[in-house]
Write an enzyme that holds these catalytic residues in place. Structure first.
Site, mmCIF file in Angstrom:
data_model
loop_
_atom_site.group_PDB
_atom_site.id
_atom_site.type_symbol
_atom_site.label_atom_id
_atom_site.label_comp_id
_atom_site.label_asym_id
_atom_site.label_seq_id
_atom_site.Cartn_x
_atom_site.Cartn_y
_atom_site.Cartn_z
ATOM 1 N N ARG B 325 0.828 -1.203 0.000
ATOM 2 C CA ARG B 325 0.000 0.000 0.000
ATOM 3 C C ARG B 325 0.869 1.262 0.000
ATOM 4 N NH1 ARG B 325 -5.502 1.695 0.710
ATOM 5 N NH2 ARG B 325 -6.173 -0.451 0.441
ATOM 6 N N GLU B 728 -9.599 5.801 6.819
ATOM 7 C CA GLU B 728 -8.162 6.055 6.720
ATOM 8 C C GLU B 728 -7.766 7.313 5.948
ATOM 9 O OE1 GLU B 728 -7.846 2.010 5.116
ATOM 10 O OE2 GLU B 728 -6.085 1.815 6.374
#
Lengths: 516, 780
Positions: B325, B728
């Site tokens: 990520r 997030e």
């Protein structure tokens, strides 16, 4: 002073700890004296609204409010928030304990305005810290009938950590709770019950139970009521652990599993909490702060007399810790990173030590001998601190540097004072915490100042001398190099603020000015 | 446009799209919301405490168990030898022992477990670990630099390449080499890790566990006990915060509690003290980046090569997907035509690092922001202009380095709105004027954008299930595979179910997550909780609605399309029939009033080898503008004002979404400023292991002037009510705080020198950078 009376025998029978909670008197015996209020609530009373977040008084999830009989307080009960995780159960004796379970009860079973405001402002997410915030807000609500400034609200909440919300909605709730019709707190039944408890609980309080560290052994919790009694107990039991607010000693138990042995508790000695003018009555020159005065009471008063100390006061731990902890405890503890010592050293404080009925006084600067070592003799205790107040206009400043503004331990704490005679520095006291094994004065720096004009050149000379005064350590709070550099830079800030020619206002050179 | 949901949003009485309090708010404020530790303990419950490795790396020679057993109150001591099945709780790779066996891998690793009827007695006995564990010390890797130098990685290095970075770098008019240090972060969930294991009949094991991943806990425990998954039941009503820390790392506690409970045939509760929680579990990976950047006179990045090294800790845990990520978010909001990225998960003999809100995304995106900020200063430009010059385009320059086309780009309008509403340009001028006249205090300003990919990078995880039960009194019970950790997932799911059935919110109750109800669930992570579980619950509710509609259409002989569910009623042929009457009649007619629901995210594919594909369903966007005040004598600072504009698509619950945005902002600000992790340089002991030494923000750190707005948008993809995930992405908003601090520092050198500011920008880091700028300025 009360007339000496014989001490009760050490074999005095144990008495139960009695306190009020949820409208009833609770009677507890048999639990180790170091059982925390939080342990009692959660493990014994199955009252689980109060949470454990850290067990060291740093997160506020366990915040509760204690009520102590006090004729001068509204309703006859003085309310103060504390951290239940580091309060020992026997210290509750004779007090009322308010927890999150009580709060709605104070509004007839309906959500109290502080609770409803948190709901309406979306002030809870995971909700685990919320009971602690409720108690801090409820405490604030009882002490302030009208909304406080946002800065004051943030200070009132500085001991409560929230990891979810970012605080904005909680600060909003601190304002919003005043918009609902005010809920009066009826403390009369509590005051009555506490008076009845007090009437049945005279003289030294004895509690004896098994030692948590060594279940085969019995230990005592002894709480005298008068200073002479306390002093004589101290002399008779020099090995006993003297306990005040337990904001440090609590951690010895919860984190280090240290055995405390017999505990001599000074929290029931009312005269030890007093703060009196010191000096000739017609012209008091300072304050005599007895050792049991809370950090909050002591710093609030010091900051009232010396506005330059306001920032130190507000940044000294959190309200629950300031309510429980004592100035005498902070000084006697002698941590090199305690914030009281550098400031009081700079103010030229004296410390009054007592052994039995005899007292002796010494300059605070002579009290600290080495890392966690001080001049206390066996059987001796700290009775008071005598703190001269600086003459108006003298250049006293106190600065604290830490990673976080609120409720953090100093990387460096500075107390700085000088007195000019004409253009010349006649006297100077410079003290630092966080720079050595004890908080102590920077004598070379002081020498570099005295006799000089208060100029940039003198300040630079003092900075150079400061490097000779201290060899700080590196740790997780700061490196040695940073401590050294910041300490020197604080001299520069001090000079900028107090120089005779065009001094700068605090708010022009500080992010968090003590005075504006 | 999804035509089927649109009419419902217009209904005044519907539950979705409105700010509703968290479903447990009234319980939170009265202390009556039970967390795992608040569940009444069964008679015979034992408490467990863990004996921890006193050394960073060593050979385990033995444990003096008799000494531990002799401690007061000790009932039993459990070691690795007592684990009947496999001694492993690794999330992906099987390299994560439940209890140390043979080798001690970090200071703080659980080595044995002590059981006692009294929690304090168990803790006291476990605290003797340093005395009773016999070991031979081995050389330890204590920093990611050491791990990288030794080429000791917990997973193989990863590479993501697009174009020809080397040629582009060589051809670019300007080149810069940069090193960036970025610290890790402790989750600091207020409720610590906890598991309470209760043996049940016929080899069953019920575990109440504070976890974001009940199914993984179930699988770990089954394997550790040598049982089947159907033997193990995990229940989680709520967590007191998770933030990623209870995704994989609740496993060690769940497994030890279950192993002890099975061996001793008694309920066992394991709640580590906060310090032990810090010492045992991992956290956000700290990273360091080495970058080479080629750029033109406008600051456009033409070629980039970056090597990212993370502190993985002793085992793999989730380090590989975190690095994945990070690589996928190095681009952040920017078009990078030629880029070569390399990710190294360096082994260290410290806690195994894991998920934390953003999951590598923030660490990757921080690097490019640092680069653009540096390029701007090098060129004498405003950093915002360099950022704008590099933004992804809408029709061109719109392909990510991993090959996904950015189809929902709203960066230009979003930034345009924030630049205007924050008055960025005028404040830039005002700050320059202030700084010119202020000898000690300096202000700084920065405006940073974000783009964040939504979906698990691993395709199969993007699935969810739910159960909706309608009772004959018209009340509704919902169960889904997601977990409630404070983010308001249950509130949003209840809103969607209520909305789908035309009910008021009070009719719908969401119950504890339970592996006996919805199975094979994914972690509540990657911001996907509402997207996945909301869709699944909506699917179940729609099934019931369809059945009821068909039943009513048949009974009343009206077209099914004419039947509406609203206001706790069903409108049939002009009559509003109360919902409870309808369902009672349906029951009498033997209509199934409960349903499962299932959802899989469409359009996803990912090739792990080439690191190319379409890993994200869509992107969330946002931007923030922060203004700070820095004391150049001490490095102390204050956030004066923050303006935030964030994209949640069409909000299901604006109050909850703003709560997520603000919470992430302050949490991310803590990560980048005050939250410093410090391991002893020689022993590898984590010395910042409690709130006394590890400083997360407090109320005073929240800026007094905090202007947070949701961007007016709707998801181009068919998500629940066209909303977007929110957990997030906003963690990247406080980049603006860090770069505002860097801007303030830079002002002491007339903005001519790039301040070597590391993160976290503690007061010490700021003063270091200030002094470095002054020194460079003096030399120049």
């Amino acid at each position: 002073m009360s007339a000496p009376t014989p001490l009760p025998p050490l074999e005095s029978p144990t008495r139960p700890v009695r306190f009020m909670h949820q409208g009833e008197v609770h009677t507890v015996q048999g639990l180790p004296p170091t059982t925390t209020v939080l342990q009692w609530l959660r493990e014994h009373a199955h009252c689980t609204g109060t949470k454990e977040g850290c067990a060291e008084g740093d997160c506020g999830a366990c915040t509760v409010v204690l009520g102590q009989p006090d004729a001068s307080a509204p309703g006859g009960v003085a309310l103060k928030s504390v951290n239940a995780c580091i309060q020992f159960l026997p210290t509750l004796n004779g007090q009322a304990l308010f927890t999150v379970e009580d709060v709605a009860a104070t509004n007839g079973g309906q959500a109290h305005p502080c609770q409803q405001a948190l709901v309406d402002c979306h002030g809870s997410q995971c909700g685990f810290c919320t009971p602690g915030f409720v108690m801090s807000l409820w405490h604030m609500y009882q002490h302030h009938e009208h909304p406080v400034s946002r800065e004051d609200a943030a200070d009132a909440l500085s001991g409560n950590l929230c990891r979810c919300t970012g605080y904005r909605p909680i600060l909003d709730a601190a304002d919003q709770m005043y918009k609902a019709p005010r809920i009066a707190l009826d403390l009369a039944p509590v005051a009555d019950a506490l008076q009845r408890l007090a009437a049945e609980d005279t003289g030294t309080f004895f509690y004896e139970a098994r030692d948590a560290a060594d279940p085969g052994r019995k230990v005592r919790f002894i709480a005298p009521r008068t200073l002479p009694e306390l002093a004589r107990w101290r002399a008779a039991l020099p090995e006993a652990r003297l306990l005040a607010g337990a904001t440090d000693i609590g951690l010895w138990v919860t984190k280090q599993f240290r055995a405390l042995g017999d505990i001599l508790y000074l929290g029931r000695v009312e005269e030890l909490k007093a703060i009196n003018p010191w000096g000739p009555p017609e012209a008091p020159q300072g304050l005599e702060i007895n050792a049991g005065a809370s950090l909050e009471d002591a710093w609030r008063l010091l900051a009232r007399h010396v506005p330059a100390l306001r920032e130190i006061w507000l940044r000294f731990a959190s309200p629950p810790v300031r309510h429980a902890g004592t100035l005498g405890g902070n000084i006697a503890n002698g941590s090199p990173i305690g914030d009281s010592a550098p400031v009081l050293l700079t103010m030229g404080a004296e410390i009054v030590l007592r052994h039995g009925d005899a007292t002796r006084t010494m300059p605070l600067s002579e009290f600290y001998l080495d890392y966690m070592k001080n001049a206390l003799q066996p059987g001796e205790l700290v009775q008071a601190l005598r703190v001269p107040l600086p003459a108006a206009g003298s250049a006293l400043r106190a600065y604290k540097v830490s990673k976080r503004r609120d409720s953090d331990i100093s990387a460096v704490c500075a107390g700085l004072w000088l007195r000019l005679e004409g253009d010349t520095i006649a006297e100077a006291r410079v003290a630092f915490g966080g720079m050595a094994a004890t908080a102590r004065r920077a004598l070379k720096t002081e020498a570099a100042l005295v006799g000089q004009p208060w100029t940039e050149a003198t300040m630079r000379t003092a900075q150079a001398a400061l490097a000779q005064d201290f060899t700080p350590l590196s740790d997780m709070r700061a490196s040695a190099a940073y401590r050294q550099r910041v300490a020197a830079n604080l001299l520069e800030r001090w000079w900028l603020e107090t120089r005779p020619a065009s001094p700068l206002r605090a708010d022009v050179i500080q992010v968090w000015p003590a005075t504006v | 446009m999804n035509q089927t949901v649109e009419p419902f949003l217009k209904q005044a009485a519907t539950a979705a799209g409105q700010s509703k309090p968290h479903e447990s708010a009234h319980l939170h404020v009265t202390g009556s919301a039970p967390y795992t530790d608040d569940i009444l303990e069964l008679t015979g419950t034992l408490h467990c405490a863990l004996g921890l490795s006193p050394v960073a790396h060593g050979q385990l020679l033995g444990i003096d168990l008799d000494a531990v057993k002799a401690m007061p109150g000790v009932v039993a001591v459990i070691t690795a030898a007592d684990i009947p099945g496999r001694n492993d709780c690794g999330a992906i790779t099987h390299d994560d022992p439940i209890l140390a066996d043979g080798e001690l891998m970090y200071l703080g690793q659980p080595v044995f477990a002590v059981l006692s009827a009294d929690r304090e007695a168990a803790r006291r006995a476990a605290a003797t670990a340093a005395k009773v564990i016999r070991f031979k010390e081995l050389p330890a890797l204590l920093t990611p630099q050491e791990g990288h130098a030794a080429q000791d990685y917990v997973v193989p290095p990863m590479h993501m390449v697009r174009g020809d970075a080397a040629t582009a770098l060589a051809a670019a008019p300007h080149r810069m080499d940069l090193h960036v240090d970025l610290g890790g972060q402790e989750q600091f969930y207020l409720e610590g890790q906890i598991s309470y294991a209760v043996p049940r009949e016929n080899d069953g094991m019920l575990v109440y566990c504070s976890t974001q991943h009940p199914s993984e806990m179930q699988h770990h425990i089954a394997v550790a006990l040598g049982l089947h998954s159907h033997h193990v039941q995990i229940e989680c009503r709520r967590m007191g915060g998770g933030f990623g820390g209870k995704e994989s790392q609740s496993g060690v506690f769940a497994c030890i509690a279950a192993v002890a409970a099975r061996k001793l045939k008694r309920p066992v509760k394991l709640r580590p003290d906060r310090d032990d929680d810090f010492m045992i579990t991992g956290r956000r990976h700290c990273f360091y980046h080495d970058m080479a950047l080629g750029y033109d006179d406008e600051g456009r990045v033409l070629g980039t090569e970056v090597s990212m090294v993370s502190r993985a800790g002793f085992s793999a845990d989730l380090s590989a997907p975190v690095m994945g990520r990070a690589l996928c978010h190095f681009d952040n909001a920017y078009w990078l035509p030629h880029v070569a990225m390399h990710g190294f998960c360096a082994r260290t003999h410290t806690q195994s690092n894991t998920a934390f809100r953003g999951f590598g995304g923030p660490q990757g995106a921080f690097a490019i922001e640092y680069a653009l900020d540096s390029i701007a200063r090098q060129l004498g430009k405003d950093a915002l202009d360099v950022r704008l010059a590099n933004l992804y385009g809408v029709d061109t320059n719109n392909v990510t380095p991993y090959g996904q086309v950015v189809e929902d780009n709203v960066l230009q309008p979003l930034l345009g709105e924030l630049i205007a509403s924050s008055d960025y340009r005028a404040r830039r001028e005002a700050i320059a004027a202030f700084n010119a006249g202020s000898p000690v205090l300096k202000k700084g300003l920065a405006l940073t954008p974000l783009k964040f990919g939504i979906s698990f990078n691993v395709v199969h995880l993007n699935q969810a299930g739910a159960l909706v039960h309608v009772y004959t009194d018209g009340s509704v019970l919902v169960n889904h595979g997601g977990t409630e950790m404070g983010q308001g997932l249950n509130t949003k799911v209840a809103q969607m179910v209520a909305h789908t059935l035309g009910l008021s919110l009070g009719r719908v109750r969401v119950t504890a997550t339970d592996t006996h109800k919805v199975v094979n669930t994914s972690a509540t992570a990657a911001s996907t909780g509402t997207d996945l579980n909301g869709k699944a619950a909506q699917d179940a509710a729609l099934t019931i609605r369809k059945r009821l509609t068909q039943f009513l259409a048949d009974r009343h002989q009206v077209p099914a399309e004419s039947i509406q569910f609203a206001n706790d009623c069903v409108e049939v042929a002009g009559n509003a029939l109360p919902f409870n009457v309808v369902v009672t009649e349906a029951y009498m007619a033997r209509v199934q009033l409960w349903s499962d629901g299932f959802y899989t995210t469409p359009k996803l594919h990912w090739d792990r080898e080439t690191m190319q594909g379409h890993p994200f369903y869509y992107f969330a966007y946002g931007a923030a503008c922060s203004e700070v005040l820095v004391d150049t004598l001490t490095g102390e600072w204050k956030l004066l004002r923050a303006d935030v504009l964030h994209d949640v698509g069409q909000s299901i619950n604006p109050a909850l979404d703003i709560g997520q945005v603000e919470g992430a902002f302050i949490q991310g600000m803590g990560w980048l400023t005050t939250e410093e992790l410090y391991w002893h340089p020689k022993t590898g002991k984590l010395l910042t292991h409690a709130p006394s030494t590890y400083k997360i923000p407090t109320a005073s750190d929240c800026p007094e002037d905090f202007r947070v707005k949701l961007f007016d948008n709707r998801n181009v993809e068919d998500t629940v009510y066209r909303s977007k995930a929110v957990g997030e992405p906003p963690l990247l908003l406080p980049f603006s705080v860090f770069f505002a601090l860097r801007d303030a520092v830079s002002s002491v050198g007339g903005h001519k020198v790039n301040p070597p500011l590391r993160a976290p920008a503690t007061s010490e880091a700021l003063l270091d950078a200030i002094d470095a700028v002054k020194a460079a300025q003096a030399k120049a």
